[in-house]
Write a protein that holds these residues in place. Structure first.
Motif, PDB file in Angstrom:
ATOM      1  N   SER A 152       0.705  -1.179   0.084  1.00  0.00           N
ATOM      2  CA  SER A 152      -0.130   0.184   0.065  1.00  0.00           C
ATOM      3  C   SER A 152       0.839   1.237  -0.155  1.00  0.00           C
ATOM      4  CB  SER A 152      -0.842  -0.015   1.116  1.00  0.00           C
ATOM      5  OG  SER A 152      -1.793   1.223   1.039  1.00  0.00           O
ATOM      6  N   ALA A 153       0.249   2.169  -0.533  1.00  0.00           N
ATOM      7  CA  ALA A 153       1.011   3.600  -0.380  1.00  0.00           C
ATOM      8  C   ALA A 153       0.086   4.532   0.788  1.00  0.00           C
ATOM      9  CB  ALA A 153       1.062   4.584  -1.651  1.00  0.00           C
TER      10      ALA A 153
ATOM     11  N   ALA B 236       6.061   4.054  -2.417  1.00  0.00           N
ATOM     12  CA  ALA B 236       6.342   5.579  -1.963  1.00  0.00           C
ATOM     13  C   ALA B 236       6.209   6.566  -3.297  1.00  0.00           C
ATOM     14  CB  ALA B 236       7.737   5.464  -1.982  1.00  0.00           C
TER      15      ALA B 236
ATOM     16  N   PRO C  91       4.919   8.468   2.464  1.00  0.00           N
ATOM     17  CA  PRO C  91       5.362   7.120   2.833  1.00  0.00           C
ATOM     18  C   PRO C  91       6.798   7.063   2.899  1.00  0.00           C
ATOM     19  CG  PRO C  91       3.759   7.371   0.911  1.00  0.00           C
ATOM     20  CD  PRO C  91       4.166   8.677   1.420  1.00  0.00           C
TER      21      PRO C  91
ATOM     22  N   VAL D 277       5.608  -0.696   1.179  1.00  0.00           N
ATOM     23  CA  VAL D 277       5.188   0.753   1.029  1.00  0.00           C
ATOM     24  C   VAL D 277       5.649   1.079  -0.395  1.00  0.00           C
ATOM     25  CG1 VAL D 277       5.395   2.929   1.838  1.00  0.00           C
ATOM     26  CG2 VAL D 277       5.620   0.939   3.702  1.00  0.00           C
TER      27      VAL D 277
ATOM     28  N   CYS E 177       8.502   4.865   5.651  1.00  0.00           N
ATOM     29  CA  CYS E 177       9.576   3.949   5.513  1.00  0.00           C
ATOM     30  C   CYS E 177      10.580   4.267   6.451  1.00  0.00           C
ATOM     31  CB  CYS E 177      10.123   3.824   4.332  1.00  0.00           C
ATOM     32  SG  CYS E 177       8.846   2.898   3.348  1.00  0.00           S
TER      33      CYS E 177
ATOM     34  N   PRO F  20      11.491   1.576   0.905  1.00  0.00           N
ATOM     35  CA  PRO F  20      10.156   1.607   0.023  1.00  0.00           C
ATOM     36  C   PRO F  20      10.470   1.044  -1.531  1.00  0.00           C
ATOM     37  CG  PRO F  20      11.378   3.883  -0.036  1.00  0.00           C
ATOM     38  CD  PRO F  20      11.943   2.692   0.871  1.00  0.00           C
TER      39      PRO F  20
ATOM     40  N   ARG G  83      -0.820   5.284   4.514  1.00  0.00           N
ATOM     41  CA  ARG G  83      -0.152   5.166   5.938  1.00  0.00           C
ATOM     42  C   ARG G  83      -0.782   4.449   6.738  1.00  0.00           C
ATOM     43  NH1 ARG G  83       3.526   8.499   8.345  1.00  0.00           N
ATOM     44  NH2 ARG G  83       3.526   8.465  10.605  1.00  0.00           N
TER      45      ARG G  83
ATOM     46  N   VAL H 138      -0.525   0.590   5.938  1.00  0.00           N
ATOM     47  CA  VAL H 138       0.769   0.127   6.360  1.00  0.00           C
ATOM     48  C   VAL H 138       0.828  -0.048   7.761  1.00  0.00           C
ATOM     49  CG1 VAL H 138       3.263   0.488   6.460  1.00  0.00           C
ATOM     50  CG2 VAL H 138       1.837   0.962   4.451  1.00  0.00           C
TER      51      VAL H 138
END
Length: 628
Positions: free
Chosen positions: A278-279, A298, A303, A296, A307, A314, A281, A284
């Motif tokens: 996923s991107a 990015a 993001p 992640v 990370c 990422p 937040r 994640v």
């Protein structure tokens, strides 16, 4: 500064409009924020729509007010929002938050920002809005070091900023509906026990990545992965990326129905995944909270900041997604280690979130100067921790959440007599049990470890010692196999917890422990045991003990442990199982060092014990001719 339990925050008016957690409105942020506050906290919350009901179970903790209506002269509070100008659209930054802040400033009411994200405003309009509306904010706790640096560069004084963390790390789950999640997955045709990659790609910026996503996911499908798309946001987020990707995939994928899943249900849905991509937040964060390998994507500063906090690399989107990077990220060389390190990062961020309240405590007139405590939290969170140790009132190191193991050990540990004794701990890690021995009256404590045998090298004992004002001494270069030679002395009590089952030569270790104990001294030992085995046997190899932990070498029956201790010149006072973990459990032993055994079973004395055993029978003469 006193602990947050004894602190009562000022009554304030929240500036944002969602679920009592600032203008983001995510339930996990709301609940994390309220879970972190003392139970007595009450806040006023401004709502944009006077007729809308507050979608929150916390109505007894806040008073709802219509935005723009007359308000009491209370401080303003911006909690959990992300003031990201260009990346969220200038409307959110300039036309939503800024006028609300301006109203507080004009009325002479201070505003505090707690646990917020912040991106650098780039346009002149956004910079002007920052200087007018955001620069006067009285105090800031921010979710990332990057956000802190941005505020410093924009002119916010150093003493008005602390490094905190996302409120989501504070959220305490009310339940774990894993059975519900398994049924939900099976109803969609997914086997929750088989490899599964879950994607949340509900961001407009990801729609262009659909062809690359499809290629990468087809590669994972060919390797046996099931693929499922899930939305973490039901407020009109972009659906195009998931639909476009599924249409381009050669292999089938599942679309999880869009629904407002509470945090517990979302984490339960993510928990069976082999990897979550996923991107977003929040997705994640929830994947990490669920103990899942997180990947992640990015697409911006947010993001990337996340990370950095999680200490992971990422998968970049600049220049387009590389499908091979996605496939490699989903297949790390050591998945278990990746998840373990994410767990360490999670606990660090949970601890760092304690900084979200320190400046607000000062604003309430109860906190004193919060900066020493904030600096202490930051130093603490820069390291990886194994033990949970209270280093200041209300401030606990982010160690493993293993109270089910450690609580019964604390009870047995406290039964030993440490008063006025010299104590050695072998394999101390962060030194929790050494500090406990000192607290229980030990006159002298030496905590030792062998950092060459560690996967994660930390030197936390000196930090804790300074925080507690302790006199515990520390050495990090001492192997259990070399104790007599390295230390050159004996002790009244030796603590040996959680080490024996990690050793390839357990009998040698017990012999060396005996050699550094005074006659009559006490050994306190905890290790992995076989609770249902009655014979004196030892199971060997981690696959037969803790399959997920290759550092495990042995687990033995209680009878085996008792006999090993006895033949190493110990009189066993206690030897019992105190925790079951399936076919393996945890055992605790307390044994006293003796100088003779009656009857003594040793015909030939153990070479490593010949200097501690008295009245050992002579070795019988051997027949025949020997050489050399």
């Amino acid at each position: 500064m006193s602990g947050m339990d004894s602190w009562s925050p000022p009554r304030s008016i929240q500036v944002g409009a969602g679920l009592g957690a600032g203008d983001v409105g995510d339930e996990i942020l709301c609940r994390g924020f309220w879970d972190a506050l003392p139970p007595s906290a009450r806040l006023d919350v401004e709502w944009e729509d006077a007729g809308a009901a507050a979608p929150s179970p916390l109505d007894d903790r806040h008073v709802h007010r219509t935005s723009g209506a007359s308000r009491p002269a209370l401080p303003g509070l911006l909690a959990g929002t992300a003031a990201r100008a260009e990346t969220m659209g200038t409307d959110a930054f300039l036309r939503h938050l800024a006028p609300r802040l301006d109203a507080f400033h004009a009325a002479g009411q201070a505003v505090d920002a707690l646990g917020v994200g912040f991106a650098r405003p780039e346009s002149r309009e956004a910079l002007d809005a920052f200087r007018r509306s955001f620069l006067p904010i009285r105090s800031w706790s921010v979710v990332s070091a990057h956000a802190r640096d941005v505020l410093r560069d924009l002119g916010v004084p150093e003493d008005r900023i602390v490094l905190g963390a996302d409120w989501a790390w504070c959220q305490r789950p009310r339940s774990r509906p894993q059975a519900w999640a398994d049924v939900h997955w099976r109803g969609l045709g997914v086997d929750p026990g088989a490899p599964l990659v879950v994607l949340d790609v509900s961001l407009p910026s990801l729609a262009a990545e659909a062809p690359a996503l499809a290629r990468g996911l087809d590669r994972l499908g060919a390797q046996g992965f099931q693929v499922a798309f899930l939305d973490s946001d039901t407020r009109g987020g972009e659906r195009g990326a998931a639909e476009r990707t599924m249409a381009l995939m050669a292999r089938p994928a599942v679309r999880v129905p869009r629904a407002p899943y509470p945090p517990e249900q979302m984490e339960a849905l993510l928990a069976p995944a082999t990897a979550v991509v996923s991107a977003r937040r929040q997705t994640v964060l929830q994947a990490v909270r669920a103990g899942v390998h997180a990947i992640v994507l990015a697409d911006g500063a947010g993001p990337v900041d996340l990370c950095r906090d999680l200490e992971i690399e990422p998968v970049p989107l600049a220049g387009g997604l590389d499908p091979e990077r996605l496939v490699a990220a989903a297949n790390p060389a050591d998945r278990r280690r990746c998840v373990m390190l994410l767990g360490h990062a999670r606990r660090r961020l949970e601890a760092r979130s304690q900084n979200n309240l320190v400046l607000w405590a000062e604003a309430s007139g109860q906190g004193g100067d919060p900066r020493p405590r904030a600096a202490l939290v930051e130093r603490m969170c820069a390291s990886t921790w194994y033990h949970r140790i209270e280093i200041a009132p209300g401030l606990v190191t982010p160690g493993q959440p293993w109270d089910a193991l450690w609580e019964p050990m604390r009870l047995r540990h406290a039964q030993a007599d440490f008063r006025g004794k010299s104590v050695l701990e072998v394999g101390c890690w962060d030194g929790y049990w050494s500090f406990e021995a000192e607290r229980l009256g030990a006159a002298e404590v030496l905590a030792t470890d062998d950092l060459s045998q560690r996967k994660v090298v930390t030197r936390n004992v000196p930090f804790v010692r300074d925080c507690l004002g302790s006199r515990v001494r520390y050495r990090d270069d001492v192997s259990v196999y070399e104790l007599p030679e390295r230390l050159g002395r004996a002790f009244d009590v030796v603590i040996f917890y959680g080490v024996l089952y990690h050793l390839r030569y357990p009998e040698l270790a017990l012999a060396q422990l005996r050699r550094v104990l005074e006659p009559g001294g006490v050994l306190l030992l905890e290790t992995a045991v076989l609770p249902d085995e009655e014979e004196p046997v030892m199971r060997w190899g981690y696959r037969a003990i803790y399959e997920e932990d290759p550092s495990s070498w042995n687990a033995m029956s209680l009878r085996c442990l008792r006999e090993l201790l006895t033949t190493s010149y110990f009189e066993v006072e206690l030897c019992e199982t105190f925790l079951r973990q399936g076919r393996v459990g945890r055992g605790y032993a307390r044994a006293r060092a003796v100088t003779r055994l009656v009857p003594d079973p040793h015909i030939v004395p153990d070479h490593f014990l010949k200097d501690v055993a008295a009245n050992v029978p002579p070795v019988p003469a051997l027949g025949g001719r020997g050489e050399g």
